[in-house]
Design a protein around this motif. Structure first.
Motif, PDB file in Angstrom:
ATOM      1  N   LEU A  51       3.248   0.568  -3.825  1.00 40.45           N
ATOM      2  CA  LEU A  51       1.891   0.463  -4.353  1.00 40.45           C
ATOM      3  C   LEU A  51       1.089   1.632  -3.792  1.00 40.45           C
ATOM      4  O   LEU A  51       0.808   1.698  -2.597  1.00 40.45           O
ATOM      5  CB  LEU A  51       1.259  -0.866  -3.940  1.00 40.45           C
ATOM      6  CG  LEU A  51      -0.148  -1.170  -4.470  1.00 40.45           C
ATOM      7  CD1 LEU A  51      -0.160  -1.171  -5.984  1.00 40.45           C
ATOM      8  CD2 LEU A  51      -0.642  -2.511  -3.932  1.00 40.45           C
ATOM      9  N   TYR A  52       0.763   2.589  -4.667  1.00 43.91           N
ATOM     10  CA  TYR A  52       0.023   3.778  -4.266  1.00 43.91           C
ATOM     11  C   TYR A  52      -1.460   3.610  -4.610  1.00 43.91           C
ATOM     12  O   TYR A  52      -1.798   2.978  -5.611  1.00 43.91           O
ATOM     13  CB  TYR A  52       0.568   5.016  -4.975  1.00 43.91           C
ATOM     14  CG  TYR A  52       2.004   5.345  -4.632  1.00 43.91           C
ATOM     15  CD1 TYR A  52       2.325   6.001  -3.450  1.00 43.91           C
ATOM     16  CD2 TYR A  52       3.033   4.999  -5.497  1.00 43.91           C
ATOM     17  CE1 TYR A  52       3.637   6.300  -3.133  1.00 43.91           C
ATOM     18  CE2 TYR A  52       4.360   5.287  -5.183  1.00 43.91           C
ATOM     19  CZ  TYR A  52       4.650   5.948  -4.002  1.00 43.91           C
ATOM     20  OH  TYR A  52       5.959   6.227  -3.687  1.00 43.91           O
ATOM     21  N   TRP A  53      -2.312   4.205  -3.799  1.00 45.56           N
ATOM     22  CA  TRP A  53      -3.739   4.188  -4.128  1.00 45.56           C
ATOM     23  C   TRP A  53      -4.383   5.498  -3.679  1.00 45.56           C
ATOM     24  O   TRP A  53      -3.889   6.190  -2.805  1.00 45.56           O
ATOM     25  CB  TRP A  53      -4.448   2.989  -3.496  1.00 45.56           C
ATOM     26  CG  TRP A  53      -4.509   2.967  -2.002  1.00 45.56           C
ATOM     27  CD1 TRP A  53      -3.653   2.327  -1.155  1.00 45.56           C
ATOM     28  CD2 TRP A  53      -5.484   3.597  -1.158  1.00 45.56           C
ATOM     29  NE1 TRP A  53      -4.025   2.523   0.154  1.00 45.56           N
ATOM     30  CE2 TRP A  53      -5.144   3.302   0.176  1.00 45.56           C
ATOM     31  CE3 TRP A  53      -6.606   4.388  -1.412  1.00 45.56           C
ATOM     32  CZ2 TRP A  53      -5.884   3.763   1.257  1.00 45.56           C
ATOM     33  CZ3 TRP A  53      -7.351   4.866  -0.332  1.00 45.56           C
ATOM     34  CH2 TRP A  53      -6.989   4.538   0.976  1.00 45.56           C
ATOM     35  N   THR A  93      -8.349   3.565  -6.843  1.00 41.73           N
ATOM     36  CA  THR A  93      -7.438   3.244  -7.938  1.00 41.73           C
ATOM     37  C   THR A  93      -6.043   3.024  -7.363  1.00 41.73           C
ATOM     38  O   THR A  93      -5.558   3.846  -6.580  1.00 41.73           O
ATOM     39  CB  THR A  93      -7.388   4.361  -8.984  1.00 41.73           C
ATOM     40  OG1 THR A  93      -8.704   4.540  -9.525  1.00 41.73           O
ATOM     41  CG2 THR A  93      -6.430   4.021 -10.114  1.00 41.73           C
ATOM     42  N   ALA A  94      -5.414   1.915  -7.728  1.00 42.04           N
ATOM     43  CA  ALA A  94      -4.075   1.575  -7.247  1.00 42.04           C
ATOM     44  C   ALA A  94      -3.099   1.565  -8.412  1.00 42.04           C
ATOM     45  O   ALA A  94      -3.446   1.155  -9.532  1.00 42.04           O
ATOM     46  CB  ALA A  94      -4.078   0.220  -6.552  1.00 42.04           C
ATOM     47  N   THR A  95      -1.866   2.002  -8.156  1.00 42.12           N
ATOM     48  CA  THR A  95      -0.817   2.007  -9.168  1.00 42.12           C
ATOM     49  C   THR A  95       0.452   1.418  -8.575  1.00 42.12           C
ATOM     50  O   THR A  95       0.892   1.819  -7.492  1.00 42.12           O
ATOM     51  CB  THR A  95      -0.531   3.432  -9.666  1.00 42.12           C
ATOM     52  OG1 THR A  95      -1.687   3.934 -10.342  1.00 42.12           O
ATOM     53  CG2 THR A  95       0.645   3.443 -10.640  1.00 42.12           C
ATOM     54  N   TRP A 118      -3.535  -8.479 -11.020  1.00 41.19           N
ATOM     55  CA  TRP A 118      -4.224  -7.792  -9.930  1.00 41.19           C
ATOM     56  C   TRP A 118      -5.238  -8.719  -9.276  1.00 41.19           C
ATOM     57  O   TRP A 118      -5.987  -9.428  -9.954  1.00 41.19           O
ATOM     58  CB  TRP A 118      -4.934  -6.550 -10.440  1.00 41.19           C
ATOM     59  CG  TRP A 118      -4.006  -5.442 -10.837  1.00 41.19           C
ATOM     60  CD1 TRP A 118      -3.507  -5.187 -12.084  1.00 41.19           C
ATOM     61  CD2 TRP A 118      -3.440  -4.448  -9.983  1.00 41.19           C
ATOM     62  NE1 TRP A 118      -2.671  -4.097 -12.058  1.00 41.19           N
ATOM     63  CE2 TRP A 118      -2.616  -3.612 -10.786  1.00 41.19           C
ATOM     64  CE3 TRP A 118      -3.550  -4.164  -8.621  1.00 41.19           C
ATOM     65  CZ2 TRP A 118      -1.917  -2.535 -10.255  1.00 41.19           C
ATOM     66  CZ3 TRP A 118      -2.860  -3.091  -8.097  1.00 41.19           C
ATOM     67  CH2 TRP A 118      -2.051  -2.284  -8.915  1.00 41.19           C
ATOM     68  N   SER A 166      -1.963   0.073 -13.381  1.00 37.15           N
ATOM     69  CA  SER A 166      -3.019   0.615 -12.517  1.00 37.15           C
ATOM     70  C   SER A 166      -4.277  -0.228 -12.624  1.00 37.15           C
ATOM     71  O   SER A 166      -4.540  -0.845 -13.665  1.00 37.15           O
ATOM     72  CB  SER A 166      -3.336   2.069 -12.889  1.00 37.15           C
ATOM     73  OG  SER A 166      -2.210   2.897 -12.717  1.00 37.15           O
ATOM     74  N   SER A 218      -8.561  -0.334 -10.867  1.00 32.34           N
ATOM     75  CA  SER A 218      -9.572   0.332 -10.055  1.00 32.34           C
ATOM     76  C   SER A 218     -10.533  -0.688  -9.459  1.00 32.34           C
ATOM     77  O   SER A 218     -10.870  -1.696 -10.100  1.00 32.34           O
ATOM     78  CB  SER A 218     -10.349   1.352 -10.890  1.00 32.34           C
ATOM     79  OG  SER A 218      -9.493   2.390 -11.336  1.00 32.34           O
ATOM     80  N   ILE A 271      -5.955  -5.449  -1.613  1.00 36.00           N
ATOM     81  CA  ILE A 271      -5.546  -5.297  -3.014  1.00 36.00           C
ATOM     82  C   ILE A 271      -4.119  -5.808  -3.147  1.00 36.00           C
ATOM     83  O   ILE A 271      -3.235  -5.407  -2.390  1.00 36.00           O
ATOM     84  CB  ILE A 271      -5.638  -3.825  -3.459  1.00 36.00           C
ATOM     85  CG1 ILE A 271      -7.071  -3.320  -3.325  1.00 36.00           C
ATOM     86  CG2 ILE A 271      -5.148  -3.663  -4.895  1.00 36.00           C
ATOM     87  CD1 ILE A 271      -7.198  -1.819  -3.498  1.00 36.00           C
ATOM     88  N   THR A 285      -1.799  -3.926  -0.409  1.00 32.93           N
ATOM     89  CA  THR A 285      -2.265  -2.870   0.477  1.00 32.93           C
ATOM     90  C   THR A 285      -3.714  -3.161   0.840  1.00 32.93           C
ATOM     91  O   THR A 285      -4.327  -4.089   0.303  1.00 32.93           O
ATOM     92  CB  THR A 285      -2.135  -1.477  -0.177  1.00 32.93           C
ATOM     93  OG1 THR A 285      -2.425  -0.470   0.785  1.00 32.93           O
ATOM     94  CG2 THR A 285      -3.092  -1.332  -1.354  1.00 32.93           C
TER      95      THR A 285
END
Length: 323
Positions: free
Chosen positions: A124-126, A149-151, A166, A183, A185, A196, A213
């Motif tokens: 999980l990237y942000w 913003t998370a993806t 989400w 994704s 936000s 998140i 995260t």
């Protein structure tokens, strides 16, 4: 020699018992006495899976358990009372079928159950809608009232076909959730750590996985660096002190972190010994300084950077210049 033959005979008998236990009952021939519960069907690679035989129909501590992984008996985890086991999940994408045959004392019945698990990574990237200097190796972090913003990137085919749920601090965000919504936000409106979480699930299938995260807004910052004519920015060290030589001219540049998106959109106010000075025309983030024999041997150069479009978008820095 006799001891070695005895151990081999015991292992063969155990394997024979397991094979008999697996095939003893045709599927659906008797009501199930237990369920096989697992901690995760899609664990992270390199983690462990916890499995447990759950039942109120017999004494679990007195029953005998024969575990297997991908059809291979696991004698080290089998035995009387072994209704709980922990098994490595394996590498990314690796699938394991874990089965257990249970010989109970309830009428001498033996039943089996199995579960198939697949290790899947789902990072999980942000990122934040703030800026950092182009040479900065870190990531842009959020400040108060900015957006994160998370993806989610699950390592499975057709990840875009999954349903994404989400949550922000435990509350479902319906507008961000749905099929293919990889994704989402979120705006950080409070100076606290926000959580998140996303749950990824096949609408028709067995895949289900969650990732989480945290993000906490920081105060924006600015730092002053030396700017050399041939080299450019000496970005290895943000200045707190600087030694200047009489008769030499020096350039300094201010670079903000997590404040605005472009230097051109920011406002810069430079002061030397608390008196306002002008930045370089067309590049207000740069200022020039020439020591004067008549001036004090110690000077303070300071800068205040503001982002007119961001509430609380302000940062300051100062250095001492000695000569």
């Amino acid at each position: 020699m006799n001891r070695g033959l005895s151990r081999l005979r015991s292992r063969l008998l155990a394997a024979a018992f397991f094979a008999a236990a697996v095939t003893a009952l045709p599927a659906g021939s008797q009501p199930s006495l237990f369920t096989l519960r697992t901690s995760a069907l899609n664990p992270d690679p390199g983690t462990a899976i916890e499995l447990e035989v759950v039942s109120s129909a017999f004494d679990r501590a007195a029953a005998s358990y024969q575990w297997s992984v991908n059809g291979i008996p696991d004698s080290g985890r089998s035995g009387t009372g072994r209704y709980q086991v922990t098994i490595p999940a394996g590498g990314d994408g690796e699938t394991k079928k874990i089965a257990v045959a249970v010989a109970t004392t309830t009428g001498g019945r033996t039943q089996q159950a199995s579960v198939t698990v697949q290790a899947v990574s789902a990072p999980l990237y942000w990122w934040a809608d703030t800026a950092v200097p182009y040479w900065y190796k870190g990531k842009a972090l959020p400040t108060l009232h900015t957006t994160v913003t998370a993806t989610a990137l699950p390592n499975i085919p057709n990840a875009a076909a999954l349903n994404y749920r989400w949550e922000f601090n435990g509350a479902l965000i319906p507008s961000n959730s749905g099929v293919g919504k990889m994704s989402a936000s979120f705006t950080l409106d409070f100076p606290v750590e926000e959580r998140i979480r996303v749950t990824m699930e096949q609408l028709q299938g067995s895949f289900k996985k969650a990732a989480a995260t945290t993000a906490k807004p920081l105060a924006p910052a600015v730092a002053i660096y030396e700017l050399r004519p041939l080299r450019g920015i000496v970005f290895e060290r943000a200045l707190s002190t600087f030694r200047a030589l009489d008769g030499e001219s020096y350039d300094f540049t201010a670079h903000s972190f997590y404040l605005g998106t472009k230097p051109q959109a920011l406002s810069y106010r430079w002061t030397l010994n608390n008196r306002e000075i002008e930045g370089v025309s067309g590049k207000p983030w740069i200022v020039s300084f020439t020591p004067s024999i008549a001036a004090s041997s110690t000077n303070q150069l300071a800068v205040e950077v503001t982002d007119p479009g961001t509430p609380l978008g302000r940062a300051t820095a100062a250095i001492r210049i000695d000569r």
